[in-house]
Design a protein around this motif. Structure first.
Motif, mmCIF file in Angstrom:
data_model
loop_
_atom_site.group_PDB
_atom_site.id
_atom_site.type_symbol
_atom_site.label_atom_id
_atom_site.label_comp_id
_atom_site.label_asym_id
_atom_site.label_seq_id
_atom_site.Cartn_x
_atom_site.Cartn_y
_atom_site.Cartn_z
ATOM 1 N N CYS A 146 0.856 -1.193 0.000
ATOM 2 C CA CYS A 146 0.000 0.000 0.000
ATOM 3 C C CYS A 146 0.893 1.244 0.000
ATOM 4 N N CYS A 149 0.591 3.883 3.154
ATOM 5 C CA CYS A 149 1.264 3.625 4.440
ATOM 6 C C CYS A 149 2.619 2.972 4.230
ATOM 7 N N CYS A 200 -4.101 1.900 8.681
ATOM 8 C CA CYS A 200 -4.156 2.755 7.497
ATOM 9 C C CYS A 200 -5.570 2.716 6.919
ATOM 10 N N CYS A 203 -5.706 0.681 3.227
ATOM 11 C CA CYS A 203 -5.611 -0.784 3.184
ATOM 12 C C CYS A 203 -6.193 -1.437 4.430
HETATM 13 ZN ZN ZN Z 1 -2.056 1.236 3.810
#
Ligand code: ZN
Ligand code: ZN
Length: 378
Positions: A146, A149, A200, A203
């Motif tokens: 992701c 993050c 996050c 995600c």
């Molecule tokens: Zn993330």
């Protein structure tokens, strides 16, 4: 009621080795297990007692304390240090079954973050590409780290996490299934033993997001149908702290209209006109590398005769060597004759009647037929 001595509970001497303890415990635990003694309160109590005793004696430190202070070492508020007896009951049995069945169940004792999943892609190439090697761009549905993050799964990219409360940080959970304790990956933390404190938003703490990726792959020369290429680390991203899986590219090779492959060798059927076969000459033969070679044909060749062209076969995987090419000659009987062809062939045939050597195979055949009938009469 005074507590029974741990050694006598297990029926072993104070000098018993770790192995002896384990064997004694295993035997008795099987005997008094609640599953084998349903509704038997005495067996249940005995089973608890066994676990309590073994839990202390299997641990060198606890055993030493017990030897010195007896039960007092483990009583609330008593004894030095106040040993933690949190892992009572099933835990002792769990460890034993781990040792007994760990390898058998093929899981070992893995801890820590799982790795990303392996993915599979399929490509199809033709035989010339398999010969020369090929490049392909493939698209795969996968999971990638992701970006929001940085793959940490934490908002603001901090790696803030807490010990997972479901598994206590072990990453694995034990559950009773019939007589056995089975261990499986903790679903809450996915086996990492930790949960993200501030997940996050993109995600949801997974550290990965689904994405279509496009990848350039090189297919080496000489690959065979059904082989796969492993691209280490090109599988799915595995989430915070995990290693990515691998990508396996399965390669299929389309059949070729001219060439049949047999490992490093190639077979090819080459038709010959009847007159070429009789007179001999040269035929043009295509090869897998795209060139044409002139092949000399001796007068009088027959259908099924083979000719070998050295190093005109397939490339050998991871090598500069090449296999051979085998040409299988096939003499064709002419069809749809013109009037002129027919006349010439009739003349040819009439001429043939005078030539007793012109066809050794059929001459040989008729000689055998004559012998056969004369043999019957005699
Ligand atoms: Zn993330
Ligand atoms: Zn967990």
């Amino acid at each position: 009621m005074a507590k029974a001595d741990f050694y006598s509970v297990l029926g072993v001497s104070k000098a018993a080795s770790a192995d002896e303890l384990k064997r004694a415990y295993r035997k008795l635990a099987m005997q008094y297990h609640p599953d084998r003694n349903p509704g038997d309160k005495a067996a249940e109590a005995k089973f608890k007692e066994l676990n309590e005793a073994y839990d202390v004696l299997k641990d060198d430190q606890k055993r030493a304390a017990y030897d010195r202070f007896g039960h007092a070492a483990f009583e609330q508020g008593g004894g030095p240090g106040g040993f933690d007896m949190g892992g009572m009951g099933g835990a002792g049995l769990g460890d034993i079954f781990d040792q007994m069945f760990g390898d058998f169940m093929g899981r070992g004792r893995q801890r820590g973050p799982r790795s990303g999943a392996d993915i599979r892609a399929d490509v199809e190439i033709d035989l010339q590409e398999a010969f020369a090697g090929a490049k392909r761009t493939i698209r795969v549905q996968t999971r990638v780290a992701c970006e929001a993050c940085n793959g940490t799964g934490s908002e603001n990219k901090e790696r803030g996490s807490d010990v997972c409360s479901t598994c206590g940080g072990h990453g694995r959970i034990r559950a009773q299934q019939g007589f056995f304790l089975v261990e499986r990956t903790c679903a809450t933390c996915g086996g990492s033993g930790r949960v993200i404190r501030n997940p996050c938003r993109i995600c949801r703490g997974a550290g990965t997001v689904g994405r279509e990726r496009s990848l350039q792959i090189s297919i080496p020369a000489g690959l065979e149908d059904g082989m796969r290429i492993r691209l280490a680390g090109e599988g799915e991203a595995g989430g915070p702290g995990a290693v990515p899986g691998d990508l396996y590219v399965h390669v299929g090779i389309r059949p070729h209209p001219l060439f049949q492959r047999d490992g490093a060798h190639i077979h090819c059927r080459v038709p010959l006109r009847m007159t070429q076969a009789a007179l001999g000459g040269e035929v043009d033969v295509p090869t897998i590398d795209g060139s044409v070679v002139k092949v000399k044909v001796a007068p009088g060749v027959q259908t099924g005769d083979q000719q070998r062209l050295r190093a005109k076969g397939f490339s050998v995987l991871n090598s500069a060597a090449r296999g051979d090419m085998f040409i299988h000659l096939q003499v064709e009987t002419p069809q749809h004759l013109t009037r002129r062809q027919r006349e010439l062939l009739e003349q040819f045939d009439a001429e043939g009647a005078k030539n007793t050597k012109h066809n050794p195979q059929s001459e040989g055949f008729f000689a055998k037929v004559r012998e056969f009938f004369e043999g019957e009469k005699g």
